[in-house]
Design an enzyme around this catalytic site. Structure first.
Site, PDB file in Angstrom:
ATOM      1  N   ASP A  22       0.822  -1.221   0.000  1.00 47.36           N
ATOM      2  CA  ASP A  22       0.000   0.000   0.000  1.00 47.36           C
ATOM      3  C   ASP A  22       0.853   1.266   0.000  1.00 47.36           C
ATOM      4  O   ASP A  22       1.989   1.265   0.477  1.00 47.36           O
ATOM      5  CB  ASP A  22      -0.932   0.015   1.213  1.00 47.36           C
ATOM      6  N   GLU A  23       0.258   2.298  -0.517  1.00 48.77           N
ATOM      7  CA  GLU A  23       0.783   3.667  -0.377  1.00 48.77           C
ATOM      8  C   GLU A  23       2.282   3.793  -0.650  1.00 48.77           C
ATOM      9  O   GLU A  23       2.982   4.506   0.069  1.00 48.77           O
ATOM     10  CB  GLU A  23       0.486   4.186   1.041  1.00 48.77           C
TER      11      GLU A  23
END
Ligand code: TNX
Length: 530
Positions: A345-346
């Site tokens: 993620d991210e």
């Protein structure tokens, strides 16, 4: 005159008695609501003579019987023997498969729980425990009429993966608190606990071949506290404790972003730079299209804030993959479950092509160690290996990319399933970047209808993550998790047609009474008449 007064009093007492009468089985406060409940005549009453009879064989059968007895003994003060010889509560294992379905029959003469799987039997036990008066939750002897309503329950889960996640990286969570959480999950028939073991702020699992990860990377947490980590022995203890409650641990090493704790522990994992003048200012800000390895790698600094999306492994550095291989190997060796969560993620500072390359190589490493990868939805921008799972939290287009590749989606929509979201603007802790999530909101959604184009056959299940930027202790966990975890558990277990907020909001109040008895500091949502 006197006579009629007595008559009145008598009538009143009888009426009170009638109120206390055990409600029919179909009106019991069972969460998650079973798929089928049929009322029967009669009631069963647990007495000092009651015992548990085991029928069948299996490694866990005796443990399940002892688990049930262990829950019934403290409040009743009864002996409740567990044996293969006799007893009014029969636990019958009819096979040796992984079935989670069970049947429960209650009559005047006794209780019988049947399943062809140990997990199903265990879930039948959870249902049975919820049928007893709430005083059963006490740890000291109570006087109560231990009566339960007669009838039959036929039950099975809607989704095979029903999970929760603890972020033990932002704030470390002790082994005891993790076990407490596992106990709570078991009550609601949840079967996967995802441990977010690493993030920018902390590395929480011992890796023998890279010891500085915990020595340095585990030494702090959000806010600058002392952090902590699990030794491999402690992790194995958690895995075994969970397994006894039919919960499988899913370990997560979040990468290539959210990796500052590793980058702070080992300078050589950082992209170095060939600096003509010895100026180190641009270290870690180097573009990723250089030759690797470069000189002057510098360990990053430990981080105790709560920003996201600013760190990355070096996807072009071969050492990165040797490192990931060791970490995946060591953790896989002590993880009996099928899944390994690779994060993903991210990764906002990882170049797009590098990100895809990294995810694909890491998937190969995970599969080499016979595990199936799960990753946050962004991983679906890479080519997923068959069977790998994308955990939807933010972007519907990523969930669709997974589906188009023939991969399943694990549903954790942040607006519904994120346990770290505040209930409303007055919540004492929590974040609210996704939404305020009141109890009714956490309950009122259906996984198979939430994202257009993603239907039941594309969905592995549901998971409720607890991110811990604002969570520092058990009281904080209690406040954010309960009662929302029970709502998510029902969303994952009970088919949509059977669920209603009106019914859930009544049943949950009875769970509130048990939480009060057990000192669980839950959020008293104003949406419920507690
Ligand atoms: C987003 S959800 C994150 C986490 C944060 C969380 C806080 C996800 C995959 N990434 O790093 O802790 O928001 O709600």
């Amino acid at each position: 005159m006197k006579k009629s007064l007595w008559a009145l009093l008598l009538a009143g007492t009888l009426a009170l008695g009638a109120c206390k009468k055990t409600a029919p089985l179909s009106e019991s406060a069972i969460i998650p609501l079973p798929q089928e409940i049929t009322d029967g005549g009669g009631t069963f009453t647990l007495t000092a003579e009651s015992g548990i009879k085991l029928v069948g064989s299996g490694d866990q059968l005796t443990k399940i019987g002892e688990y049930l007895a262990g829950k019934l003994r403290p409040a009743t003060g009864y002996e409740i023997p567990v044996s293969f010889d006799g007893g009014q509560i029969v636990l019958e294992l009819t096979g040796n498969d992984k079935a989670e379905a069970y049947e429960l029959e209650v009559s005047d003469s006794g209780v019988k729980i049947t399943s062809s799987g140990e997990a199903g039997l265990f879930y039948g036990v959870q249902t049975l425990l919820q049928l007893f008066p709430q005083e059963i939750a006490n740890s000291t002897t109570q006087t109560a009429n231990w009566e339960i309503p007669g009838g039959t329950i036929k039950d099975a889960p809607t989704f095979e993966y029903r999970g929760s996640m603890l972020d033990v990286a932002r704030h470390f969570i002790s082994v005891d608190d993790v076990k407490y959480y596992i106990d709570q999950m078991a009550i609601y028939k949840l079967n996967y606990l995802h441990l977010h073991l690493t993030d920018d702020q902390g590395w929480r699992i011992e890796i023998k071949s890279w010891p500085k990860l915990t020595e340095i990377g585990g030494s702090t947490e959000v806010g600058g506290g002392e952090g902590g980590f699990y030794t491999q022995e402690q992790y194995k203890d958690i895995v075994a404790y969970a397994a006894d409650r039919f919960i499988t641990i899913v370990p997560e090493i979040d990468m290539p972003g959210h990796t500052n704790s590793a980058l702070a522990s080992y300078a050589e994992l950082n992209p170095g730079v060939n600096l003509p003048d010895g100026n180190l200012d641009s270290v870690n800000k180097a573009p990723l299209d250089y030759e690797m390895p470069l000189k002057n790698p510098q360990a990053s600094e430990l981080y105790t804030g709560i920003e996201v999306g600013w760190s990355t492994f070096a996807p072009k550095l071969e050492l990165t993959y040797a490192f990931v291989d060791s970490v995946v190997r060591e953790i896989s060796e002590i993880t009996p479950g099928p899944y390994f969560h690779i994060g993903g993620d991210e990764s906002h500072v990882t170049e797009k092509d590098d990100y895809v390359y990294f995810v694909e190589r890491v998937q190969d490493i995970v599969s080499k160690y016979n595990k199936t990868s799960i990753g946050w939805d962004e991983i679906a921008t890479a080519k997923l290996l068959p069977g790998n799972v994308a955990q939807f939290w933010a972007l519907e287009e990523n969930a669709k990319l997974a589906k188009e590749q023939g991969n399943k989606v694990l549903m954790s929509p942040s607006k519904k399933a994120y346990l770290d979201m505040q209930y409303d603007s007055t919540s004492r802790i929590g974040l609210h970047w996704a939404a305020y999530v009141e109890l009714d909101s956490a309950y009122l959604w259906d996984p198979a209808e939430y994202t257009e184009g993603i239907t039941a056959e594309n969905i592995l299940g549901v998971e409720a993550p607890l991110w811990t930027e604002t969570v520092t202790n058990k009281a904080d966990i209690d406040y954010l998790v309960f009662p929302r975890l029970s709502a998510i558990a029902e969303v994952a277990w009970t088919k949509k047609e059977r669920r209603s907020w009106e019914s859930f909001s009544k049943r949950i109040s009875s769970h509130g009474k048990r939480w009060d008895i057990q000192g669980v500091g839950f959020y008293k949502s104003p949406k419920v008449n507690w």
